[in-house]
Design a protein around this motif. Structure first.
Motif: not given
Lengths: 147, 835
Positions: B488, B655, B657-664
């Motif tokens: 991150n 955008q 990505p949501d690093v914690k959720r590993k989402y994007g």
């Protein structure tokens, strides 16, 4: 790439005579296949130059040999390390001597070599039969020299 | 829930751009062909500079060993040798390359030459610089190196044990670890009708083997403190970001140039360590140009291989209809001796997390390990092909185990056309596609039903004939924000490309790309786009290929990788062409004393011109360029911003990505390829032979069908070669057993089956032109060949568990199957038996 060979032969010499021959680089080394020259470094270490070649890979290998085990009339073991064209090689050659009837000596030998580098990649499939041929040459030479 | 992304494009005022595309979509001949076919291409090794020297690397024979002695004195004494470099000397001149990964990976000291120990066979330990290449080669043979061998780490399993460490400073061989978990895994397994447990699967190492090996010329100019590179690196802006801190120079002091490149497919991204040594050699020789042209054996041993991946402990949950509801698995990626571009591969696979399928619950535990093998580099289909192969293997193994045919298994699980744009469990958005339609076309092309009958008849005769399907996605235009999932603190996100379109002083339309094509036909497709915007022929558009820092048509993302030029490069070119078109309109309206709305772009007696429909007056491009550049007295101040030299930067709508959720959303477009094959395995030699092969491609709106079909042929050849012939195998001492083409046996035209080709178009809603990047193909043939082999041999108890299959490995698989191998490989439970 590891290559291992072993075998047994008998010669008409006493174990001490065979041992004396094996530990004398001036007598032993010229029997090495494609021997070129030798330089004695000290009592147990010497540098041997050999012609080597597989297909188009040809050149001179400088192998530093050491007598690592020497038990008179019983056992002699050499270890070697050197660069060959396109790679490096280590080797170990051991001879166990046993008195046989009629003043003869039974020689049990073990040859082990490890080849690394481009030569192993390029000629891996050819190395084993080549090594087998060369080891046989050495053993034939030893048998002849020891009468 | 689907997410809709839209890109904004400016409309042009002039008539040319509002007319329908005339050239985009046409299979015109490649502009590059004339130059390349006639041998007029200019490659790095063609360059001969005044005072140029040649460098030759001395490379490690060992995969893992301490360097106990290194003596370059004999080499240095050879007449013609100018200097030598050793690892210790290099260490004193540079800093280690930056590492992308966090934690343990940050502790790796990655110098461009081995210092105290070697960690892969072929790693450079010294270099010799000489007046000629032959002298350098002879001198390199005189360098004396002694090693003390260390136990090599050669498999994922060995690496995880940490018994022998590749980089002791890391304290482990694990370079990166993360868990990607989406949905409700445990609930899905509790509710499953069937649970299939699959043992170890393995995706092998292979490479891209471009026709042109790596090559570089470096000049370190001590007066200007600039380093000039002429290279075939395919991601120069990225390479500069690694070279600058290592060499201790500002990034603006590094000038990169490329021209023609003989293939790359990603593997040339990571040749920057050699670029660093060449620069140091130039510095040491007082700024003389240093050329390095890699040999094929060097390329095979020590450039880059594709990632090897092993899949452990896979569990698959299915409902009573054979629809996959959950996947749980543990993946170990082997990045070789140095991470370099890695651990980006540990997230890039997630662009295609569920493959082409609707599975909602996924948990994948990812480890990346270092081993004593050649470092990896992005290889056509980078990181996604391993995941796609894994998913396709799951489909086939589950299908065979549950008695569902391979085509039906796919149809039950495919994402539907009407679900597009489709958001995957990890937030990626598949833009468009009709996978069931593509499969239907593939089956039609190959004559699926006829082959089914022939297969049944052949099986009665005891023949092993299998029919396989491979469904793959070619995700393109990547969001560098995914690097932040890996680390991150990584200062990367988004995606951008720059282009410049101008009228030069004599009115010629000149496009500067900033891309680094390696055979993808960028000159042609760029000309088609510009021709449509300006209403002229592509022949009248001059496209300057290659990268050149001094032309300033690049961003930090510039390079050719990740299937994206059709979207990013052409969007930038289109944007610049539209700007130019608008400037031409404004200028022509003034010159013709008319109004912009009355102007049309046309071809007149003196070439391209702008014509006033009302007055019939016209002015050609030369006249317009002349007005701006050399004849501008009297031009009104309101036109002083008109330069006819227009730069545009395309930004992909991403955008972080949501690093914690590993989402994007990790990538913008999803081209697809679905391949169908019929293969027979010889019962005596066990050699597989392809009897029929069809490939169907959907890359959205096609810019040039000829180029697209060529790319599909290329990636099919690459994949068939990888599946049946090509393997970067190592022996137990770390010797690469395929360091020449004789041993690696890359595929040639002689080994290729006839290809049946089909094409569909599902335009992308996320690109201005509906196009999607393509060309990597997701290694579709690897999946397809494995599927067909399993179909051929399943009745003999064989599960295809490796991506590389030869007669020899098939023979061994049959032997294992005969001794109960199948039972240890696949186990099925029925927690909620279907009624």
């Amino acid at each position: 790439m590891e290559i291992k060979f072993s075998g047994v032969f008998t010669v008409r010499k006493t174990p001490q005579e065979v041992y004396d021959f094996l530990v004398d680089p001036n007598r032993f080394c010229p029997l090495l296949p494609d021997y070129q020259s030798m330089e004695i470094l000290d009592a147990k270490n010497f540098l041997v130059k050999l012609s080597v070649g597989i297909s188009h890979i040809r050149g001179t290998a400088a192998v530093k040999m050491s007598l690592v085990e020497a038990e008179p009339a019983t056992r002699a073991v050499y270890e070697g390390k050197g660069d060959v064209p396109g790679g490096s090689a280590t080797l170990r050659a051991g001879f166990d001597l046993q008195a046989a009837p009629g003043g003869e000596t039974k020689v049990s030998w073990l040859g082990q070599s490890n080849v690394v580098g481009r030569i192993a990649s390029l000629a891996g499939g050819l190395l084993e039969p080549l090594a087998k041929k060369n080891v046989q040459k050495l053993i034939d030479g030893l048998q002849k020299a020891l009468g | 829930m689907a997410t809709t992304l839209r890109t904004k494009t400016k409309k042009t005022k002039a008539a040319a751009s509002s007319s329908p595309a005339k050239w985009v979509g046409q299979p015109i001949r490649r502009k590059e062909e004339d130059r390349l076919v006639r041998g007029k291409g200019i490659f790095v090794d063609d360059q001969k500079l005044m005072g140029m020297l040649h460098i030759r690397f001395v490379r490690s024979s060992y995969g893992h060993a301490k360097i106990t002695r290194l003596d370059v004195s004999k080499a240095a004494a050879l007449p013609g040798v100018v200097c030598t470099l050793t690892g210790a000397e290099v260490k004193s001149m540079v800093k280690p390359f930056i590492e992308i990964g966090p934690d343990a990976g940050q502790k790796i000291a990655d110098y461009p030459m081995a210092v105290d120990k070697v960690v892969f066979q072929g790693e450079p330990v010294a270099a010799v610089v000489a007046e000629t290449r032959l002298i350098a080669e002879d001198a390199a043979e005189l360098v004396e190196v002694e090693y003390e061998p260390l136990p090599p780490v050669l498999t994922a399993e060995e690496a995880l044990k940490d018994a022998s460490l590749v980089h002791p400073e890391m304290g482990t061989n694990r370079n990166w670890h993360g868990v990607f978990e989406y949905g409700n895994i445990e609930k899905a397994f509790q509710q499953a009708a069937h649970v299939v447990h699959i043992g170890r699967l393995h995706f092998h190492r292979f490479s891209s083997t471009p026709l042109e090996n790596n090559a570089v010329i470096a000049v370190w100019d001590s007066r200007s403190e600039r380093i000039e590179y002429w290279s075939n690196n395919s991601f120069p802006s990225f390479a500069a970001q690694f070279l600058s801190p290592a060499l201790g120079v500002g990034i603006d002091q590094i000038l990169m140039k490329s021209f023609d490149i003989g293939g790359g497919f990603g593997i040339k991204i990571t040749n920057y360590p050699y670029m660093a040594v060449c620069a140091l050699a130039s510095r040491k020789t007082g700024g003389r140009p240093i050329k390095w042209a890699e040999t094929r054996t060097e390329h095979m041993q020590a450039s880059a291989h594709g990632n090897e991946r092993t899949f452990f402990d896979t569990r698959v949950a299915l409902d009573k209809n054979g629809v996959i509801t959950a996947i749980d698995s543990r993946h170990v990626d082997d990045c070789g001796a140095y991470p370099r571009y890695e651990p980006l591969g540990c997230v890039i696979w997630a662009q295609v997390l569920p493959g082409a399928y609707r599975v909602k619950n996924v948990r994948i535990d990812v480890n990346q390990v270092v081993t004593n093998k050649c470092p990896v580099g992005p290889n056509r289909g980078y990181s996604r092909m391993q995941q796609l192969w894994f998913i396709e293997r799951i489909l086939d193994i589950c299908g065979h185990t549950l008695g569902v045919s391979n085509d039906e298994m796919r149809l039950r699980n495919y994402i539907r056309k009407e679900e597009m744009p489709y958001t995957t469990p990890n937030g990626c958005v598949y833009d468009s596609g009709d996978y069931a339609g593509m499969l239907a076309l593939g089956k039609k092309l190959i004559g699926w039903d006829d082959w089914k009958k022939k297969q049944a008849a052949a099986r009665k005769e005891g023949r092993w004939i299998g029919m396989g399907i491979g469904s793959t996605l070619d995700s393109g235009t990547n969001n560098f924000g995914q690097a932040q999932i890996i680390n991150n603190f990584a200062p990367f996100s988004g995606q951008s490309k720059a282009a410049n379109v101008k009228l030069d002083i004599y009115g010629e339309v000149v496009v500067s790309l900033g891309s680094v094509p390696q055979g993808q036909g960028h000159e042609t497709t760029a000309a088609q786009v510009v021709a449509d915007v300006l209403g002229i022929s592509p022949d009248l558009v001059k496209v300057k290929p290659g990268f050149d820092t001094e032309q300033n048509v690049y961003t930090g993302h510039t390079g050719t990788y990740a299937s994206q030029f059709a979207v990013t490069g052409l969007s930038a070119i289109h944007g610049a062409a539209v700007k130019l078109c608008n400037e031409i309109s404004r200028l022509a309206a003034w010159a013709l004393k008319g109004k912009e709305k009355d102007l049309e772009f046309a071809i007149g007696a003196q070439g391209p011109e702008v014509r006033d429909r009302r007055t019939k007056k016209s002015i050609n491009y030369w006249g317009l360029a002349n007005l701006v550049n050399v004849n501008n007295a009297g031009m009104p101040e309101t036109l002083w911003d008109v330069t006819l030299n227009c730069r545009h930067v395309y930004h992909a709508p991403f955008q972080v990505p949501d690093v914690k959720r590993k989402y994007g959303n990790l990538t913008l477009t999803y081209a697809a390829q679905i391949h169908v094959a019929v293969i027979e395995v010889d019962r005596e030699t066990f050699q597989p032979k392809i009897l029929a092969y069809a490939c169907v491609d959907d890359c959205g709106r096609t810019i040039n069908p000829r180029i697209v079909e060529g790319q599909v042929h290329g990636c099919t050849a690459h994949g068939i070669g990888a599946a049946l012939m090509e393997n970067c195998a190592y022996d137990s001492d770390g010797n690469l057993m395929a360091s020449t083409f004789s041993d690696y046996t890359p595929i040639t035209a002689m080994n290729m089956p006839d290809l049946l080709y089909g094409h569909m178009e599902s335009p992308s809603p996320f690109s201005y032109n509906g196009a999607k990047g393509m060309g990597e193909g997701g290694a579709a043939p690897v999946h397809t060949v494995c599927a067909a082999l399993q179909d051929a041999l399943y009745s003999s108890g064989v599960i295809i568990d490796d991506s590389h299959n030869t007669g020899d490995s098939i023979f061994r698989a049959l032997q294992r199957a005969g001794s109960g191998g199948f039972a240890s490989m696949v186990r099925v439970e029925h927690p909620r038996p279907s009624r």
